[in-house]
Design a protein around this motif. Structure first.
Motif, PDB file in Angstrom:
ATOM      1  N   ASP A   1       0.811  -1.222   0.000  1.00  0.00           N
ATOM      2  CA  ASP A   1       0.000   0.000   0.000  1.00  0.00           C
ATOM      3  C   ASP A   1       0.845   1.273   0.000  1.00  0.00           C
ATOM      4  OD1 ASP A   1      -2.547  -1.245   0.115  1.00  0.00           O
ATOM      5  OD2 ASP A   1      -2.373  -1.515   2.295  1.00  0.00           O
ATOM      6  N   VAL A   2       2.163   1.152   0.038  1.00  0.00           N
ATOM      7  CA  VAL A   2       3.017   2.334   0.147  1.00  0.00           C
ATOM      8  C   VAL A   2       2.741   3.323  -0.973  1.00  0.00           C
ATOM      9  CG1 VAL A   2       5.394   3.189   0.029  1.00  0.00           C
ATOM     10  CG2 VAL A   2       4.851   1.224   1.477  1.00  0.00           C
ATOM     11  N   ASP A   3       2.702   2.844  -2.199  1.00  0.00           N
ATOM     12  CA  ASP A   3       2.494   3.749  -3.333  1.00  0.00           C
ATOM     13  C   ASP A   3       1.155   4.484  -3.208  1.00  0.00           C
ATOM     14  OD1 ASP A   3       4.893   2.919  -4.290  1.00  0.00           O
ATOM     15  OD2 ASP A   3       4.099   1.785  -6.001  1.00  0.00           O
ATOM     16  N   TYR A   4       0.132   3.765  -2.785  1.00  0.00           N
ATOM     17  CA  TYR A   4      -1.186   4.390  -2.631  1.00  0.00           C
ATOM     18  C   TYR A   4      -1.140   5.485  -1.572  1.00  0.00           C
ATOM     19  CZ  TYR A   4      -6.030   5.055  -1.267  1.00  0.00           C
ATOM     20  OH  TYR A   4      -7.240   5.626  -0.956  1.00  0.00           O
ATOM     21  N   VAL A   5      -0.554   5.186  -0.417  1.00  0.00           N
ATOM     22  CA  VAL A   5      -0.495   6.169   0.669  1.00  0.00           C
ATOM     23  C   VAL A   5       0.272   7.407   0.211  1.00  0.00           C
ATOM     24  CG1 VAL A   5       0.364   6.631   2.995  1.00  0.00           C
ATOM     25  CG2 VAL A   5      -0.693   4.413   2.481  1.00  0.00           C
ATOM     26  N   VAL A   6       1.425   7.195  -0.415  1.00  0.00           N
ATOM     27  CA  VAL A   6       2.237   8.328  -0.867  1.00  0.00           C
ATOM     28  C   VAL A   6       1.464   9.168  -1.876  1.00  0.00           C
ATOM     29  CG1 VAL A   6       4.306   8.988  -2.144  1.00  0.00           C
ATOM     30  CG2 VAL A   6       4.448   7.229  -0.358  1.00  0.00           C
ATOM     31  N   SER A   7       0.743   8.509  -2.776  1.00  0.00           N
ATOM     32  CA  SER A   7      -0.018   9.266  -3.791  1.00  0.00           C
ATOM     33  C   SER A   7      -1.076  10.147  -3.134  1.00  0.00           C
ATOM     34  CB  SER A   7      -0.663   8.307  -4.795  1.00  0.00           C
ATOM     35  OG  SER A   7      -1.734   7.582  -4.209  1.00  0.00           O
ATOM     36  N   LYS A   8      -1.717   9.651  -2.091  1.00  0.00           N
ATOM     37  CA  LYS A   8      -2.743  10.429  -1.385  1.00  0.00           C
ATOM     38  C   LYS A   8      -2.126  11.598  -0.628  1.00  0.00           C
ATOM     39  CE  LYS A   8      -6.478   9.583  -1.392  1.00  0.00           C
ATOM     40  NZ  LYS A   8      -7.593   9.883  -2.314  1.00  0.00           N
ATOM     41  N   VAL A   9      -0.967  11.361  -0.011  1.00  0.00           N
ATOM     42  CA  VAL A   9      -0.290  12.426   0.740  1.00  0.00           C
ATOM     43  C   VAL A   9       0.186  13.520  -0.207  1.00  0.00           C
ATOM     44  CG1 VAL A   9       1.677  12.987   2.213  1.00  0.00           C
ATOM     45  CG2 VAL A   9       0.377  10.878   2.620  1.00  0.00           C
ATOM     46  N   LYS A  10       0.761  13.117  -1.342  1.00  0.00           N
ATOM     47  CA  LYS A  10       1.286  14.088  -2.300  1.00  0.00           C
ATOM     48  C   LYS A  10       0.187  14.901  -2.969  1.00  0.00           C
ATOM     49  CE  LYS A  10       5.816  12.323  -3.698  1.00  0.00           C
ATOM     50  NZ  LYS A  10       6.631  11.889  -4.857  1.00  0.00           N
ATOM     51  N   ALA A  11      -1.008  14.356  -2.990  1.00  0.00           N
ATOM     52  CA  ALA A  11      -2.106  15.030  -3.686  1.00  0.00           C
ATOM     53  C   ALA A  11      -2.769  16.112  -2.835  1.00  0.00           C
ATOM     54  CB  ALA A  11      -3.145  14.000  -4.120  1.00  0.00           C
ATOM     55  N   THR A  12      -2.327  16.273  -1.601  1.00  0.00           N
ATOM     56  CA  THR A  12      -2.937  17.263  -0.724  1.00  0.00           C
ATOM     57  C   THR A  12      -1.881  17.972   0.116  1.00  0.00           C
ATOM     58  OG1 THR A  12      -4.545  17.595   1.072  1.00  0.00           O
ATOM     59  CG2 THR A  12      -3.320  15.532   1.088  1.00  0.00           C
ATOM     60  N   LYS A  13      -2.172  19.209   0.483  1.00  0.00           N
ATOM     61  CA  LYS A  13      -1.329  19.935   1.426  1.00  0.00           C
ATOM     62  C   LYS A  13      -1.908  19.884   2.834  1.00  0.00           C
ATOM     63  CE  LYS A  13       0.486  23.215  -2.010  1.00  0.00           C
ATOM     64  NZ  LYS A  13       0.629  24.656  -2.359  1.00  0.00           N
ATOM     65  N   THR A  14      -2.960  19.118   2.979  1.00  0.00           N
ATOM     66  CA  THR A  14      -3.685  19.074   4.248  1.00  0.00           C
ATOM     67  C   THR A  14      -2.919  18.345   5.341  1.00  0.00           C
ATOM     68  OG1 THR A  14      -5.784  19.110   3.064  1.00  0.00           O
ATOM     69  CG2 THR A  14      -5.843  18.328   5.336  1.00  0.00           C
ATOM     70  N   ILE A  15      -2.207  17.274   4.972  1.00  0.00           N
ATOM     71  CA  ILE A  15      -1.537  16.456   5.986  1.00  0.00           C
ATOM     72  C   ILE A  15      -0.046  16.347   5.709  1.00  0.00           C
ATOM     73  CG2 ILE A  15      -3.605  15.097   6.488  1.00  0.00           C
ATOM     74  CD1 ILE A  15      -2.375  12.821   4.799  1.00  0.00           C
ATOM     75  N   ASN A  16       0.677  16.028   6.765  1.00  0.00           N
ATOM     76  CA  ASN A  16       2.105  15.763   6.683  1.00  0.00           C
ATOM     77  C   ASN A  16       2.395  14.516   7.506  1.00  0.00           C
ATOM     78  OD1 ASN A  16       5.030  16.489   6.218  1.00  0.00           O
ATOM     79  ND2 ASN A  16       4.962  16.597   8.448  1.00  0.00           N
ATOM     80  N   VAL A  17       3.135  13.592   6.940  1.00  0.00           N
ATOM     81  CA  VAL A  17       3.410  12.337   7.648  1.00  0.00           C
ATOM     82  C   VAL A  17       4.515  12.562   8.674  1.00  0.00           C
ATOM     83  CG1 VAL A  17       4.090   9.928   7.431  1.00  0.00           C
ATOM     84  CG2 VAL A  17       2.674  10.997   5.650  1.00  0.00           C
ATOM     85  N   LYS A  18       4.125  12.565   9.923  1.00  0.00           N
ATOM     86  CA  LYS A  18       5.066  12.780  11.031  1.00  0.00           C
ATOM     87  C   LYS A  18       5.848  11.506  11.332  1.00  0.00           C
ATOM     88  CE  LYS A  18       5.966  15.531  14.857  1.00  0.00           C
ATOM     89  NZ  LYS A  18       5.044  15.919  15.945  1.00  0.00           N
ATOM     90  N   SER A  19       5.158  10.361  11.263  1.00  0.00           N
ATOM     91  CA  SER A  19       5.867   9.104  11.542  1.00  0.00           C
ATOM     92  C   SER A  19       5.259   7.955  10.770  1.00  0.00           C
ATOM     93  CB  SER A  19       5.849   8.780  13.044  1.00  0.00           C
ATOM     94  OG  SER A  19       4.669   8.087  13.424  1.00  0.00           O
ATOM     95  N   LEU A  20       6.079   6.916  10.603  1.00  0.00           N
ATOM     96  CA  LEU A  20       5.643   5.590  10.167  1.00  0.00           C
ATOM     97  C   LEU A  20       5.857   4.657  11.352  1.00  0.00           C
ATOM     98  CD1 LEU A  20       7.431   5.194   6.696  1.00  0.00           C
ATOM     99  CD2 LEU A  20       5.202   6.239   7.156  1.00  0.00           C
ATOM    100  N   PHE A  21       4.903   3.753  11.576  1.00  0.00           N
ATOM    101  CA  PHE A  21       5.122   2.827  12.689  1.00  0.00           C
ATOM    102  C   PHE A  21       4.435   1.500  12.453  1.00  0.00           C
ATOM    103  CE2 PHE A  21       1.079   4.644  13.847  1.00  0.00           C
ATOM    104  CZ  PHE A  21       0.469   3.821  14.780  1.00  0.00           C
ATOM    105  N   SER A  22       4.861   0.537  13.246  1.00  0.00           N
ATOM    106  CA  SER A  22       4.261  -0.787  13.236  1.00  0.00           C
ATOM    107  C   SER A  22       4.292  -1.307  14.665  1.00  0.00           C
ATOM    108  CB  SER A  22       5.011  -1.717  12.274  1.00  0.00           C
ATOM    109  OG  SER A  22       4.291  -2.921  12.085  1.00  0.00           O
ATOM    110  N   HIS A  23       3.806  -2.534  14.845  1.00  0.00           N
ATOM    111  CA  HIS A  23       3.689  -3.080  16.193  1.00  0.00           C
ATOM    112  C   HIS A  23       4.199  -4.519  16.202  1.00  0.00           C
ATOM    113  CE1 HIS A  23       2.256  -3.927  20.168  1.00  0.00           C
ATOM    114  NE2 HIS A  23       1.533  -2.823  20.257  1.00  0.00           N
ATOM    115  N   LEU A  24       5.116  -4.794  17.124  1.00  0.00           N
ATOM    116  CA  LEU A  24       5.642  -6.141  17.257  1.00  0.00           C
ATOM    117  C   LEU A  24       4.602  -7.050  17.898  1.00  0.00           C
ATOM    118  CD1 LEU A  24       9.235  -5.234  18.492  1.00  0.00           C
ATOM    119  CD2 LEU A  24       8.582  -6.031  16.218  1.00  0.00           C
ATOM    120  N   ALA A  25       4.481  -8.261  17.379  1.00  0.00           N
ATOM    121  CA  ALA A  25       3.437  -9.178  17.841  1.00  0.00           C
ATOM    122  C   ALA A  25       3.870 -10.054  19.006  1.00  0.00           C
ATOM    123  CB  ALA A  25       3.000 -10.072  16.684  1.00  0.00           C
TER     124      ALA A  25
END
Length: 372
Positions: A143-167
């Motif tokens: 989904d990385v490409d999709y997320v980046v495309s949505k972020v680049k298409a707007t000035k509304t948001i800025n990605v402060k962090s990427l995260f995940s969770h260890l199981a």
């Protein structure tokens, strides 16, 4: 410290300071520290704990839901607050109180962009969660490409962090799985950086990740249970101090004769031997569930274990004090520094997490300050 005269949950801020320093000692100097204070700071007191940690210099806070973050803001918490599981119905409130959402799928990403745009936000900080194996919340690697495309298409948001969770970071038998999660997250982060042109803050480690996987500390760690005194292993727990002690008193002592029973449904019946019971003013409405009854759970009176007998009531429990020299008004330790919440939880085949987060807010909180 004075003996309890009613049911109280003592919160030892000195122990909290100790745990914070111990966990910080595992990090590189530039690694940020996010304190998880969801669920009323794991059943203690969210504002008091967050306020104290803010003074100690914590970098970030995390809560599960938006209303938890709102309450912290209303109480004067100014540090950034990450909301781990926001729901769109409360996005306007999230923006009003300057909270930062975790965005974990296409629906929630698009809904937040839409509402933030309507609220005329520019570069609003958001955190993108990726699923690397817990299979609970999160975008997938593809989904990385999709997320980046949505972020680049707007000035509304800025990605402060990427995260995940260890199981399974606390289970060293699952080391290969955990290392695979870490490696997958690195691949996702590099792909994201290449596509968007900058690297957000990266974070993946929970308490057990902090202790067991230094390679997964990245730019920031998230600690919850460790701050409250539990390390998810017998070894690590010895370096931490439980911050909460649940105490109560003996309300009444009964002598149970042959053929008599104790509590609802006559769950305990005398076998003919003499039994002495003590009734305590707390029950399942206070967080001591029915699964601790009938000899499974215990409390401590004058250093001796007193098993819970009969069914746990809503507001009371009865314990066996046949062999304990005690009287009405004496202090009772439900859990604390020595007989811990972990010890009690194990008797009912559950976790310290469940027990401590279940303690009702009707139980009076007493705070032991640094100089106490």
């Amino acid at each position: 410290m004075p003996k309890a005269q009613e049911t109280v949950l003592e919160i030892d801020l000195k122990a909290l300071h100790h745990n914070f320093k111990y966990l910080k000692s595992k990090l590189q100097p530039n690694t940020k520290f996010l304190a998880v204070v969801k669920a009323f700071a794991y059943g203690s007191d969210a504002y008091e704990v967050a306020n104290y940690l803010q003074k100690l210099g914590v970098d970030y806070f995390a809560v599960a839901y938006i209303n938890e973050g709102v309450e912290l803001r209303k109480s004067g918490i100014t540090k950034p607050i990450l909301v781990l599981h926001p729901l769109a119905v409360n996005f306007k409130k999230l923006i009003e109180f300057a909270l930062e959402p975790s965005l974990y799928n296409a629906k929630i990403l698009n809904e937040f962009i839409s509402i933030a745009s309507a609220e005329k936000q520019i570069n609003y900080p958001v955190h993108i969660k990726f699923n690397t194996g817990l299979n609970r919340l999160g975008f997938w690697e593809n989904d990385v490409d999709y997320v980046v495309s949505k972020v680049k298409a707007t000035k509304t948001i800025n990605v402060k962090s990427l995260f995940s969770h260890l199981a399974a970071s606390e289970d060293l038998n699952e080391r290969d799985f955990t290392l695979k999660q870490i490696n997958n997250f690195k691949i996702i982060a590099e792909h994201f950086k290449t596509k968007i042109g900058y690297m957000p803050i990266l974070h993946m480690s929970n308490t057990s990740g902090v202790l067991n996987y230094p390679e997964a500390h990245f730019d920031m760690i998230r600690s919850g249970i460790g701050l409250y005194g539990f390390g998810n292993s017998e070894k690590e727990s010895t370096y931490l101090k439980p911050i909460s002690s649940l105490k109560t008193v003996i309300s009444q002592i009964h002598k149970i004769e042959k053929g008599e029973s104790v509590g609802y449904n006559r769950a305990y019946k005398s076998d003919g031997s003499f039994t002495k019971t003590a009734t305590l003013p707390l029950g399942h409405a206070d967080g001591i569930g029915r699964h601790y009854g009938n000899g499974k759970g215990f409390v401590t009176i004058h250093g001796q274990k007193a098993p819970i007998i009969g069914n746990v009531c809503m507001d009371m429990i009865m314990v066996d004090v046949t062999n304990i020299d005690c009287k009405e008004g004496d202090e009772v330790i439900v859990f604390g520094e020595h007989s811990t919440a972990e010890n009690l939880a194990e008797t009912a085949n559950t976790l310290s997490y469940e027990l401590i987060t279940s303690i009702s807010q009707r139980v009076k909180r007493v705070f032991l300050k640094e100089d106490t």
